[in-house]
Design an enzyme around this catalytic site. Structure first.
Site, PDB file in Angstrom:
ATOM      1  N   HIS A   1       3.189   6.919  -6.822  1.00  0.00           N
ATOM      2  CA  HIS A   1       2.479   8.144  -7.186  1.00  0.00           C
ATOM      3  C   HIS A   1       3.458   9.321  -7.193  1.00  0.00           C
ATOM      4  CE1 HIS A   1      -1.754  10.196  -6.694  1.00  0.00           C
ATOM      5  NE2 HIS A   1      -1.191  10.462  -7.848  1.00  0.00           N
TER       6      HIS A   1
ATOM      7  N   HIS B   1       0.837  -1.209   0.000  1.00  0.00           N
ATOM      8  CA  HIS B   1       0.000   0.000   0.000  1.00  0.00           C
ATOM      9  C   HIS B   1       0.868   1.254   0.000  1.00  0.00           C
ATOM     10  CE1 HIS B   1      -3.470   2.559   1.294  1.00  0.00           C
ATOM     11  NE2 HIS B   1      -2.497   3.258   1.860  1.00  0.00           N
ATOM     12  N   GLU B   2       1.800   1.332   0.942  1.00  0.00           N
ATOM     13  CA  GLU B   2       2.622   2.535   1.034  1.00  0.00           C
ATOM     14  C   GLU B   2       3.489   2.712  -0.209  1.00  0.00           C
ATOM     15  OE1 GLU B   2       2.083   4.827   3.076  1.00  0.00           O
ATOM     16  OE2 GLU B   2       0.699   3.667   4.324  1.00  0.00           O
TER      17      GLU B   2
ATOM     18  N   HIS C   1       1.758   4.733  -2.764  1.00  0.00           N
ATOM     19  CA  HIS C   1       1.967   6.173  -2.602  1.00  0.00           C
ATOM     20  C   HIS C   1       3.319   6.580  -3.180  1.00  0.00           C
ATOM     21  CE1 HIS C   1      -1.536   7.102  -0.219  1.00  0.00           C
ATOM     22  NE2 HIS C   1      -1.203   6.283   0.771  1.00  0.00           N
TER      23      HIS C   1
END
Length: 673
Positions: A468, A461-462, A465
């Protein structure tokens, strides 16, 4: 001070901050210079006698504040990841000053007049799409910051912003102190019965590191239901652990939460909004409070009904009477073992941290996006645990740096997050430097770091980021990376979770740390089946926190929330989400997301973004799954855009239509497949 490392751009690759040179005493002089320099730069723009142009006004503002940007990124990363008393004291001093600095810029009448003039004439300026959006966003930012208020109202706004900044810092530091002090100290390994051997060893190492030689220490994570509750056999130890978790912040943060909610409501009214929530969502993809309220309340009844069915199943395996909050996770594990022959602890030996990172997270990124990762041992991070990786395209073109800071320590706040140390910008000629922070228990020297699957999922999940930030391809720093609405920013990271269980990825990283044997396929199947049992709990736990946030921030100006615990109890009851055996994921007194970390009236974003995520996972599956063509499309149409294009427009450009909620409802078991 002439040798301060923040005074000039870093000479290191990608302008990686020179952590080997940075000392605590460098921060305040760098902030002092950075604040002063930016105000001088802004004053030059505001007081210019030249007619306003996009270049001499908006671009000039984008270029301003270089020293402040450098020191701010590093300081606030350290205040979260490796704090100390000096940094904490500085943070308390700096946050109200930074709030005042922001007000000084956004409430500058001359500066706003130039921005407004350009905005009025925007159709005649011949701007490209990104520049036009930047102008529009600047205009909106000034309006939302109070640029059109009367001088008297602006003065009150400054006072509100200063008090809120001080309160947010106090709230966060109270949580940090309470979380550290509430760690559960146990005398012997028998009290840890049920935990795996490596988890017991990690608790012993934690005890040694915290000055409790010979004892065993369980440090608290930032959320309510501690992960150890699922495994600890000793019911009294489970109860003590949960009580310590739920009691954090009780001494001071209840009053702070109520005060902050009141101040935010007053500020929203000053700016023309019915509530702080209305002010926040007007600039998010949700746009209205009705849209958020409608979605949350649509989910409550089926989630509570599912949780009640789960509670009945737990009662059947309980020998201690009604299920209490400290029993739920433990009894759930029993049900999973009996119904699905699944024990989550059996999976830990297959999830060694380094292998998960290299052969899981990095491998998936190489397959989907063609990325390459090279560890740069010649570059140092801000703590010895931090590892630095250079990221490049498949053809070797440099992309940026990725820092991995995986382990918990006493100087790090709880949770997991991503920060940008250097943002990508074509205007400034910078490439991204991003960091992921997790809180995995650090093993004793020579022992492997074994993860739960939840921690594996968090790492994926991290890293979503991080992607992104790494894939950002914008001109202006205003739009870089994750600079998108709060209720959109979790979406790309949630999408990246899909690769954790992708068969070709799983086969590459899920191997026994001693034997190298792959994780048995039937274990994965049983985990998927067992995971469905617990969706009610997880959804109720999340919705409890989201609706608490919403209750605090939908009060109107002049309202008095009163006692925080009473307000919380009434809010949960009114929302139909008061399930005594399922505490909200965060109670008000340690809900740092919304009282200190920028998610106020925004915790709904996780499930709002999950609508897009579930719909996107369907798109990948419809188009062949893990294919470079799919990754390239997702990167080009969405991840690379940052905030330079309206977020829902990027979604429509990528997906070809508006999002649908049905895939989310199916995923969470709230709608039949």
């Amino acid at each position: 001070m002439t040798t301060n490392p923040f005074f000039s751009p870093s000479p290191l690759p990608y302008e990686l901050p020179p952590f080997a040179e940075i000392r605590d005493e460098h921060y305040l002089p760098a902030f002092e210079r950075g604040l002063a320099e930016q105000l001088e730069e802004v004053a030059a723009v505001s007081g210019s006698q030249e007619p306003p142009t996009f270049e001499n006004t908006i671009v000039a503002l984008e270029r301003s504040g270089a020293v402040l940007r450098r020191v701010r990124n590093v300081f606030f990363n350290q205040s979260s990841a490796d704090t100390n008393p000096v940094v904490q004291e500085l943070e308390a001093q700096l946050n109200p000053r930074l709030a005042a600095h922001s007000d000084a810029i956004h409430l500058d009448a001359g500066l706003f007049a130039r921005v407004a003039s350009l905005h009025d004439d925007r159709a005649e300026l011949g701007l490209d799409a990104e520049s036009l959006r930047l102008l529009e966003r600047y205009h909106t930012m000034f309006l939302r910051a109070g640029a059109q208020l009367s001088p008297e109202d602006q003065q009150r706004l400054r006072e509100l912003n200063a008090e809120l900044a001080t309160a947010a810092t106090s709230f966060q530091q109270n949580i940090f102190d309470d979380t550290r002090d509430a760690a559960l100290v146990l005398d012997g390994p028998e009290e840890l019965a049920g935990l795996s051997e490596d988890a017991i060893s990690a608790a012993a190492e934690n005890g040694r590191a915290r000055g409790h030689d010979g004892k065993y220490v369980i440090s608290l994570k930032n959320f309510s239901n501690q992960t150890e509750l699922a495994s600890l056999d000793n019911r009294e130890v489970r109860e003590r652990l949960l009580e310590r978790s739920l009691g954090r912040g009780a001494k001071g943060n209840g009053k702070l939460a109520a005060r902050m909610a009141t101040l935010r409501a007053e500020r929203a009214a000053l700016l023309g909004y019915d509530s702080h929530a209305a002010y926040v969502v007007a600039d998010q993809t949700a746009l209205t409070t009705d849209a958020v309220t409608g979605m949350l309340h649509r989910l409550v009844p089926p989630a509570v009904a599912m949780a009640e069915r789960e509670a009945a199943a737990l009662a059947a395996v309980s020998d201690t009477g009604p299920i209490q909050a400290w029993d739920w996770a433990y009894r759930s594990q029993q049900v999973r073992k009996e119904r699905y022959a699944f024990d989550a602890a059996v999976m830990r030996p297959y999830f060694e941290a380094d292998r998960v990172l290299h052969d899981g997270v990095f491998f998936a990124a190489s397959q989907v996006y063609g990325l390459r990762f090279t560890e740069r041992t010649d570059l140092v991070g801000y703590h010895p645990d931090v590892r630095v990786f250079e990221v490049s395209e498949e053809d070797g073109t440099p992309l940026g740096l990725y820092l991995a800071d995986l382990f918990a320590r006493g100087s790090k706040r709880g949770g997991a997050w991503m920060n940008a140390l250097v943002g990508q910008s074509g205007l400034l000629g910078t490439r991204p430097v991003v960091v992921n922070n997790l809180n995995i228990a650090k093993p004793a020297p020579g022992e492997p770091a074994l993860l739960t699957f939840a921690e594996v999922n968090t790492l994926f999940h991290e890293f979503g980021h991080a992607l992104h930030g790494l894939f950002s391809d914008v001109r202006y720093p205003f739009f870089a990376g994750t600079a998108v609405p709060r209720d959109f920013v979790e979406y790309p990271s949630q999408v990246n979770e899909m690769w954790a269980l992708r068969p070709e990825v799983l086969a590459n990283y899920a191997k026994h740390h001693e034997t190298g044997e792959p994780l048995p396929a039937e274990l994965i199947e049983r985990m998927a089946e067992a995971d469905a049992f617990g969706q009610g709990f997880r959804t109720v736990e999340y919705l409890g926190a989201a609706l608490l946030d919403w209750a605090w921030h939908t009060i109107g100006a002049g309202s008095d929330p009163g006692d925080a615990q009473a307000f919380e109890a009434e809010a949960l009851k009114a929302a139909g989400i008061a399930v005594p055996a399922i505490p909200p994921r965060y109670r008000s007194t340690y809900f740092s997301h919304v009282f200190s970390n920028g998610y106020s009236a925004g915790y709904y974003s996780y499930i709002w973004s999950e609508v897009l995520d579930a719909d996107t996972v369907d798109w990948f599956e419809e188009n062949g799954g893990m294919r470079r063509a799919n990754g390239d499309t997702f990167r080009r149409e969405l991840l690379s855009k940052g905030g330079s294009v309206d977020s829902l427009t990027t979604y429509r450009n990528f997906r070809g239509r508006d999002p649908k909620i049905e895939p989310l409802l199916v995923r969470r078991g709230l709608l039949p497949a």
